[in-house]
Design a protein around this motif. Structure first.
Motif, PDB file in Angstrom:
ATOM      1  N   LEU A 177       0.555  -1.724  -0.008  1.00 33.07           N
ATOM      2  CA  LEU A 177       0.062   0.189   0.061  1.00 33.07           C
ATOM      3  C   LEU A 177       0.388   1.191   0.373  1.00 33.07           C
ATOM      4  O   LEU A 177       0.540   1.905  -0.413  1.00 33.07           O
ATOM      5  N   ARG A 179       3.577   1.196  -1.189  1.00 35.35           N
ATOM      6  CA  ARG A 179       4.668   1.071  -2.227  1.00 35.35           C
ATOM      7  C   ARG A 179       3.902   1.262  -3.600  1.00 35.35           C
ATOM      8  O   ARG A 179       3.572   2.893  -4.302  1.00 35.35           O
ATOM      9  N   ALA A 180       2.339   1.527  -3.341  1.00 34.26           N
ATOM     10  CA  ALA A 180       0.945   2.067  -4.521  1.00 34.26           C
ATOM     11  C   ALA A 180       1.191   3.564  -4.359  1.00 34.26           C
ATOM     12  O   ALA A 180       0.778   4.380  -5.245  1.00 34.26           O
ATOM     13  N   ALA A 181       1.402   4.506  -3.136  1.00 36.90           N
ATOM     14  CA  ALA A 181       0.918   5.320  -2.884  1.00 36.90           C
ATOM     15  C   ALA A 181       1.911   6.136  -3.236  1.00 36.90           C
ATOM     16  O   ALA A 181       1.965   6.965  -4.117  1.00 36.90           O
ATOM     17  N   ALA A 182       3.777   5.282  -3.211  1.00 35.51           N
ATOM     18  CA  ALA A 182       4.542   6.395  -3.625  1.00 35.51           C
ATOM     19  C   ALA A 182       4.764   6.508  -5.149  1.00 35.51           C
ATOM     20  O   ALA A 182       4.714   7.157  -5.886  1.00 35.51           O
ATOM     21  N   ASN A 183       3.961   5.231  -6.075  1.00 34.02           N
ATOM     22  CA  ASN A 183       3.494   4.726  -7.084  1.00 34.02           C
ATOM     23  C   ASN A 183       3.179   5.865  -7.510  1.00 34.02           C
ATOM     24  O   ASN A 183       3.387   6.041  -8.693  1.00 34.02           O
ATOM     25  N   MET A 184       2.461   6.395  -7.106  1.00 39.08           N
ATOM     26  CA  MET A 184       1.311   7.314  -7.437  1.00 39.08           C
ATOM     27  C   MET A 184       1.352   8.697  -7.414  1.00 39.08           C
ATOM     28  O   MET A 184       0.664   9.440  -7.691  1.00 39.08           O
ATOM     29  N   GLY A 185       2.946   9.297  -6.588  1.00 40.79           N
ATOM     30  CA  GLY A 185       3.499  10.275  -6.810  1.00 40.79           C
ATOM     31  C   GLY A 185       2.802  10.445  -5.476  1.00 40.79           C
ATOM     32  O   GLY A 185       4.174  11.976  -5.170  1.00 40.79           O
ATOM     33  N   ALA A 186       3.077   9.908  -4.218  1.00 38.16           N
ATOM     34  CA  ALA A 186       2.838  10.163  -3.074  1.00 38.16           C
ATOM     35  C   ALA A 186       4.072  10.672  -2.257  1.00 38.16           C
ATOM     36  O   ALA A 186       4.508  10.206  -2.477  1.00 38.16           O
TER      37      ALA A 186
ATOM     38  N   PHE B  58      11.155  -0.289  -6.337  1.00 39.23           N
ATOM     39  CA  PHE B  58      10.844  -0.736  -4.918  1.00 39.23           C
ATOM     40  C   PHE B  58      12.203  -1.472  -4.188  1.00 39.23           C
ATOM     41  O   PHE B  58      12.472  -1.888  -3.185  1.00 39.23           O
ATOM     42  N   HIS B  79       8.203   7.766  -5.730  1.00 41.77           N
ATOM     43  CA  HIS B  79       7.875   8.851  -5.851  1.00 41.77           C
ATOM     44  C   HIS B  79       7.461   9.668  -6.977  1.00 41.77           C
ATOM     45  O   HIS B  79       6.654  10.963  -7.460  1.00 41.77           O
ATOM     46  N   PHE B  87       0.125  -3.616  -9.257  1.00 38.96           N
ATOM     47  CA  PHE B  87       0.539  -5.019  -8.141  1.00 38.96           C
ATOM     48  C   PHE B  87      -0.363  -6.103  -8.387  1.00 38.96           C
ATOM     49  O   PHE B  87      -1.798  -6.132  -8.277  1.00 38.96           O
TER      50      PHE B  87
END
Ligand SMILES: Nc1ncnc2c1ncn2[C@@H]1O[C@H](COP(=O)(O)OP(=O)(O)OP(=O)(O)O)[C@@H](O)[C@H]1O
Ligand SMILES: [Mg+2]
Lengths: 283, 364
Positions: A177, A179-186, B58, B79, B87
């Motif tokens: 989760l 990681r997903a947030a970082a992925n979306m730019g956060a 990651f 980011h 995922f």
């Protein structure tokens, strides 16, 4: 667990004695607390039920002791001390404990076990030993007898609760989760407040409640570290019992029991909410 | 597209080890062009997710360089990379509704409220989840969650999208529909897609190029037809499509072709793709549809005789399972016609093929 028709005599005996034992345990736990509540409305300054009270005469009851609590300056200053120390200590415990738990759960922390053991130790070491140790140390650095010193000491006692509850919440936390947030730019800060914090909030709050109660109930450490200016409610009750035997203690106790029940109910509600959210995390 | 000059994503001699001992990714070299649809296909545990994780930032490569748009990727925090990702376990935020999940990357980009709403709606409609915006992920089925994850990865118009088995939980019909949608989006927006799947037909239908992974290495990197028609080694031949294998020894190599000797002593001819010199073991690969029945096989030609074990009727064609030179699962596909009616279970039949269709590969 109803009694089955095929139960043997031994099982029947056990079935009933089990219920009796459970009933007795609950009775001994609850009764001493419950009995305080009617006693606190005693019109006379006694710790026992008067004949009038047993006869349910209205004149035998009064809110005299409550009035005393809310007007007596000793009790009032004790209440305000408790109400300033406990939240401050809770705030420190929650901030430090949450950060520590997240750091220790990240998997990258070296000496994880050892650090955890040290942070948890105030919960395990007998209170009197912590208190004595803190007394000598705080005297050296000039914190003994100060409001801040008491807050710090209480924060040290409360932090383990926060660490334990937050760590437990983090076990079910899905790292993809963040990681997903970082992925979306956060960025890390946004990720922490928008994604991680809402999900571990139940753990943070229940840890905070434990920390609050720890500070609010605490008498040993504050006796060592506090000066007259930091007299808290438990301290005042302690001296009240020893020195003046005033039934106001009963009124205070009733108020504290009520407060505890409210806090525990909050905890339970949060626990259910957390369970619901947990059940929600996919995969 | 394969020259490094216009490569959008470059893996150069990348190695990855989680524990410092075993290499999960061994010497990965891969260039992905801008706008390309590249699929990583491979068995479970072959390192596909690991490659995506390194690209998304990651995991860090133990050795080697990864470049995104010419810049070394390690200099950019995750980011700031602007990579969309689906995922493998969806990673939807459980405390947000579907719409809030999709709005998250847009809010990060400080987009206006009306814009966000419009984009979220369009993305949800695209995956046919328009009616579910107000639900929490836990209130969705696995396939619905997966579609939301796909929408969330695309909603902020990233230049590069990584998809880790994004359609694994969908039924056949919905999967084909989503494959079409994803392909359509890819063509329309010109995004670069790195796609991971187990499903070879999905890989064959969607990709510009497929990288077949096994054991932390790319076994072959080629467009789908090449991969199917011209596998480089026996792993790829076996992994992609149906394949018949025959073990043999190389007798002599003569230009493009090799003369091979089966263990019953007969000789045959095959395309020398990846076999050693005379005397070395080789594994011949033959597609079932490239084999024909022939009553009189000449010795020393491209042909063998086998025992018919089973006839499986499939309407327009018949699958014939045969035992050929010890291989009990040699399958021949024949169109339904007069030829088939002559076959009897338990009888022997001759098989021939063109030497070009029989590829002599490594013996592994
Ligand atoms: N965090 C990790 N720590 C240690 N080993 C790992 C870790 N993640 C993956 N591995 C190992 O690395 C290898 C490759 O894993 P990876 O997840 O990349 O496989 P995959 O190709 O994505 O497989 P699948 O198709 O099953 O998803 C596996 O053997 C796995 O056990
Ligand atoms: Mg994977």
């Amino acid at each position: 667990m109803a009694l089955q028709p095929y139960a043997s005599p031994v099982q029947r005996v056990w079935y009933y004695s089990f219920r009796v034992i459970c009933g007795l345990i609950l009775f001994f736990l609850i009764f001493p607390i419950m009995v305080i509540i009617p006693l606190s409305f005693n019109a006379l300054p006694y710790f026992t039920f008067t004949p009038g009270m047993l006869a349910f005469e209205a004149s035998a009851y009064s809110t005299e002791h409550y009035r005393d609590f809310f007007t007596n300056s000793d009790w009032q200053s004790a209440m305000w001390n408790s109400l300033s120390i406990a939240p401050a200590a809770t705030l420190v415990s929650v901030s430090l404990g949450t950060l520590a738990a997240i750091g220790l759960s990240s998997g990258k922390a070296p000496f994880r076990g050892a650090i955890m053991a040290i942070l948890i130790s105030p919960m395990i070491v007998p209170l009197i030993i912590s208190a004595a140790g803190m007394y000598f140390f705080y005297s050296r650095v000039g914190l003994q007898g100060t409001w801040f010193g008491v807050v710090l000491a209480h924060a040290a006692l409360g932090t383990p609760f926060v660490i334990i509850t937050v760590t437990a919440t983090l076990v079910g936390f899905d790292r993809s989760l963040t990681r997903a947030a970082a992925n979306m730019g956060a960025g890390p800060v946004r990720t922490f407040f928008k994604v991680q914090m809402p999900l571990i909030l139940p753990g943070v709050i229940s840890g905070g409640l434990f920390a609050f109660i720890t500070s609010f109930d605490e008498v040993v450490v504050v006796l060592f570290l506090g000066s007259a200016g930091q007299k808290t409610l438990p301290w005042q009750m302690f001296t009240g019992l020893r020195e003046q035997i005033s039934p106001t203690i009963l009124a205070v106790a009733t108020l504290l029991v009520t407060l505890s029940i409210i806090l525990l109910a909050t905890l339970e509600i949060l626990r259910r909410r957390s369970e619901r959210l947990r059940g929600m995390s996919p995969g | 597209m394969t020259e490094s000059s216009d490569a959008f994503v470059e893996f150069e001699r990348v190695q990855k080890s989680y524990d410092g001992e075993t290499l999960v990714v061994k010497d990965l070299n891969l260039n992905i062009g801008k706008g390309e649809f590249l699929t990583m296909l491979g068995p479970s545990g072959s390192g596909k997710t690991t490659c995506l994780m390194m690209l998304a930032g990651f995991e860090t490569a133990t050795h080697g360089d990864i470049r995104l748009d010419g810049k070394p990727i390690n200099s950019v925090p995750p980011h700031k990379r602007g990579i969309g990702m689906v995922f493998q376990n969806y990673a939807l935020f459980p405390h947000m509704t579907v719409a809030e999940n999709l709005a998250f990357p847009l809010e990060v980009r400080k987009m206006g409220k009306a814009d966000i709403e419009a984009k979220v709606k369009r993305a949800l409609d695209m995956v046919q989840m328009g009616a579910f915006g107000g639900r929490r992920p836990a209130q969705l089925s696995g396939g619905q969650q997966q579609r939301v994850a796909v929408a969330r990865a695309l909603v902020f118009d990233p230049e590069l999208v990584l998809m880790d088995e994004p359609l694994g939980a969908l039924d056949k019909q919905l999967r084909e529909q989503m494959q079409f949608e994803i392909k359509h989006i890819h063509e329309e927006l010109g995004v670069t897609v790195v796609y991971v799947t187990h499903d070879q037909s999905e890989a064959l239908t969607m990709s510009d190029r497929i990288a077949v992974f096994n054991d932390g290495k790319i076994q072959q990197l080629a467009p789908p037809p090449t991969l199917y028609e011209k596998p480089d080694n026996s792993f790829v031949a076996q992994f992609i499509g149906e394949n018949n294998t025959l073990d043999a020894t190389v007798d002599s190599v003569d230009g493009r072709f090799a003369r091979v000797r089966f263990n019953d002593g007969t000789l045959s001819r095959a395309l020398a793709v990846n076999c050693g010199g005379p005397g070395s073991q080789t594994r011949l690969s033959l597609r079932p549809e490239r084999v024909e029945f022939d009553a009189n096989v000449e010795p020393d030609e491209e042909g063998v005789t086998g025992l018919v074990k089973e006839l499986i009727y499939l309407g327009d064609h018949i699958r014939v399972r045969m035992e050929v030179l010890g291989n009990r699962d040699f399958v021949v596909k024949v169109p339904n016609g007069a030829e088939v009616s002559e076959l009897r279970v338990g009888e022997t039949a001759g098989l021939t093929w063109r030497a070009e269709d029989c590829r002599a590969l490594d013996a592994a």
